[in-house]
Write an enzyme that holds these catalytic residues in place. Structure first.
Site, mmCIF file in Angstrom:
data_model
loop_
_atom_site.group_PDB
_atom_site.id
_atom_site.type_symbol
_atom_site.label_atom_id
_atom_site.label_comp_id
_atom_site.label_asym_id
_atom_site.label_seq_id
_atom_site.Cartn_x
_atom_site.Cartn_y
_atom_site.Cartn_z
ATOM 1 N N HIS A 13 33.855 -6.852 1.434
ATOM 2 C CA HIS A 13 33.447 -7.613 0.252
ATOM 3 C C HIS A 13 34.595 -7.820 -0.731
ATOM 4 O O HIS A 13 34.697 -8.865 -1.390
ATOM 5 C CB HIS A 13 32.300 -6.872 -0.425
ATOM 6 C CG HIS A 13 31.415 -7.734 -1.252
ATOM 7 N ND1 HIS A 13 30.139 -7.356 -1.628
ATOM 8 C CD2 HIS A 13 31.599 -8.956 -1.806
ATOM 9 C CE1 HIS A 13 29.588 -8.292 -2.356
ATOM 10 N NE2 HIS A 13 30.454 -9.278 -2.495
ATOM 11 N N ALA A 40 25.120 -27.708 -11.805
ATOM 12 C CA ALA A 40 23.797 -28.059 -11.277
ATOM 13 C C ALA A 40 22.778 -28.243 -12.392
ATOM 14 O O ALA A 40 21.571 -28.125 -12.170
ATOM 15 C CB ALA A 40 23.321 -26.984 -10.304
ATOM 16 N N GLY A 41 23.260 -28.518 -13.600
ATOM 17 C CA GLY A 41 22.365 -28.768 -14.720
ATOM 18 C C GLY A 41 21.632 -27.555 -15.234
ATOM 19 O O GLY A 41 20.674 -27.687 -16.005
ATOM 20 N N ARG A 47 28.130 -21.296 -10.387
ATOM 21 C CA ARG A 47 27.119 -20.426 -11.018
ATOM 22 C C ARG A 47 26.133 -21.230 -11.864
ATOM 23 O O ARG A 47 25.692 -20.788 -12.929
ATOM 24 C CB ARG A 47 27.779 -19.324 -11.839
ATOM 25 C CG ARG A 47 28.764 -18.489 -11.030
ATOM 26 C CD ARG A 47 29.279 -17.290 -11.804
ATOM 27 N NE ARG A 47 30.367 -16.618 -11.086
ATOM 28 C CZ ARG A 47 30.196 -15.731 -10.108
ATOM 29 N NH1 ARG A 47 28.976 -15.405 -9.732
ATOM 30 N NH2 ARG A 47 31.230 -15.166 -9.518
ATOM 31 N N GLY A 48 25.801 -22.437 -11.372
ATOM 32 C CA GLY A 48 24.822 -23.281 -12.049
ATOM 33 C C GLY A 48 25.402 -24.257 -13.045
ATOM 34 O O GLY A 48 24.719 -25.188 -13.477
ATOM 35 N N TYR A 72 24.219 -5.993 -3.535
ATOM 36 C CA TYR A 72 23.146 -6.758 -4.173
ATOM 37 C C TYR A 72 21.887 -5.902 -4.319
ATOM 38 O O TYR A 72 21.240 -5.545 -3.341
ATOM 39 C CB TYR A 72 22.821 -8.017 -3.376
ATOM 40 C CG TYR A 72 23.996 -8.938 -3.126
ATOM 41 C CD1 TYR A 72 25.146 -8.893 -3.908
ATOM 42 C CD2 TYR A 72 23.955 -9.869 -2.099
ATOM 43 C CE1 TYR A 72 26.209 -9.745 -3.675
ATOM 44 C CE2 TYR A 72 25.013 -10.728 -1.852
ATOM 45 C CZ TYR A 72 26.143 -10.662 -2.639
ATOM 46 O OH TYR A 72 27.192 -11.507 -2.393
ATOM 47 N N PRO A 115 29.329 -22.557 -5.043
ATOM 48 C CA PRO A 115 29.876 -23.916 -4.960
ATOM 49 C C PRO A 115 29.398 -24.842 -6.072
ATOM 50 O O PRO A 115 29.975 -25.915 -6.256
ATOM 51 C CB PRO A 115 29.386 -24.405 -3.589
ATOM 52 C CG PRO A 115 28.126 -23.633 -3.355
ATOM 53 C CD PRO A 115 28.382 -22.276 -3.947
#
Length: 314
Positions: free
Chosen positions: A103, A190-191, A186-187, A37, A183
């Protein structure tokens, strides 16, 4: 991850630091980072922002997958793992990482050798527990035979259910925790996505299910999902998290966010108890094969060892 990797349009240092401190204040007890990251910058950010509160959270990071000579790649050799770990400890300004993951699976190195390197790190006191990310049940069992595996981290949501093929069975059999990344897909759940108009550098612009013509199809399913959330009196993101947490007692959700309000919304989802009817309504939307498009492009998918779903094999 999203504070400086993967999704573009990153917050400034001050906002990122406020978010991480707010997470701890809100009761979050685990922070998850990785060498990949921001090519190590995410680990440095954690140290700068909340290193002074180190006793308040479980610290997780990852090795093997990283940037090598400016390119994303894998190096699971024991000597590379040992080097990455020492560099991570320096970036995190600590002498101990609570949970350290492989990873991804480096297929050029036997899993036993990679896990052996982490087992030696446990013995040396540098890490507390060993995790694996995006690995199959067969690989998990081979790894567990070398050293007990504490956690498996794999993408899992109402949209992405590869772990149901065999990984959940392995976790239940071996007493391993399961950490569900992405979860809220990737959005998508979640709107956050209404069109394929992502900022520069956003990985979703290169993922088949988040681009056209697949996205329009998938957003129709999301509209049905949003309606279920509205009927339950919760947000779509909370419905996704509640669904994930209801699957098995050994499952933990790992949502990422850059928004303090969304963080509070996510934390509140941990105390939800969804009805059987609500859970069934979600399952009825995301039946096998309902979502259009693969998870990754072939090059990225080649780094994933987790089992394929029947429709992906077909």
């Amino acid at each position: 991850m999203g504070l400086n990797h993967g999704y573009g349009d990153f917050p400034g240092e001050a906002d990122a630091s406020r978010l991480l401190n707010h997470a701890l204040d809100a009761g979050v007890t685990m922070l998850d980072t990785a060498a990949l990251y921001g090519d190590g910058e995410n680990e440095r950010l954690v140290a700068r922002a909340v290193g002074h509160r180190r006793r308040e959270y479980t610290l997780a990071s990852k090795c093997v997958l990283g940037m090598f000579d400016g390119k994303r790649g894998l190096d699971g050799r024991p000597e590379a793992i040992a080097r990455t770990l020492d560099e991570a400890l320096a970036r995190l300004r600590t002498d101990h990482i609570d949970l350290y993951y492989l990873h991804r699976l480096d297929r050029n190195v036997p899993i036993e050798e990679s896990v052996g390197a982490l087992a030696r790190a446990v013995e040396a006191g540098k890490i507390g527990a060993i995790g694996l990310s995006e690995m199959s049940a067969a690989t998990i069992r081979r790894a567990h035979a070398v050293h007990p595996i504490a956690a498996i981290q794999t993408e899992f949501s109402p949209c992405v259910r590869n772990a149901e093929v065999a990984v959940f069975d392995a976790c239940a059999e071996l007493g391993i925790g399961f950490v569900a990344f992405s979860p809220v897909c990737r959005g998508l759940l979640a709107g956050a996505i209404k069109a394929a108009d992502y900022p520069a550098g956003d990985l979703r612009g290169n993922l088949p299910r988040f681009t056209e013509p697949n996205l329009s199809h998938n957003l129709k399913l999301v509209a049905r999902f949003d309606a279920v959330a509205a009927d339950a009196g919760i947000t779509p993101g909370q419905l996704a998290l509640g669904w994930v947490l209801a699957r098995h007692p050994f499952v933990v959700a790992l949502p990422g966010t850059r928004n303090p309000a969304h963080l509070d919304e996510n934390v509140a989802a941990a105390s939800l108890s969804l009805s059987v009817a609500t859970l069934a309504a979600v399952d009825a939307i995301f039946v096998p094969g309902a979502l259009a498009g693969r998870r990754y492009l072939p090059a990225m998918h080649a780094q994933v060892d987790t089992e394929l779903l029947p429709e992906e094999v077909a």
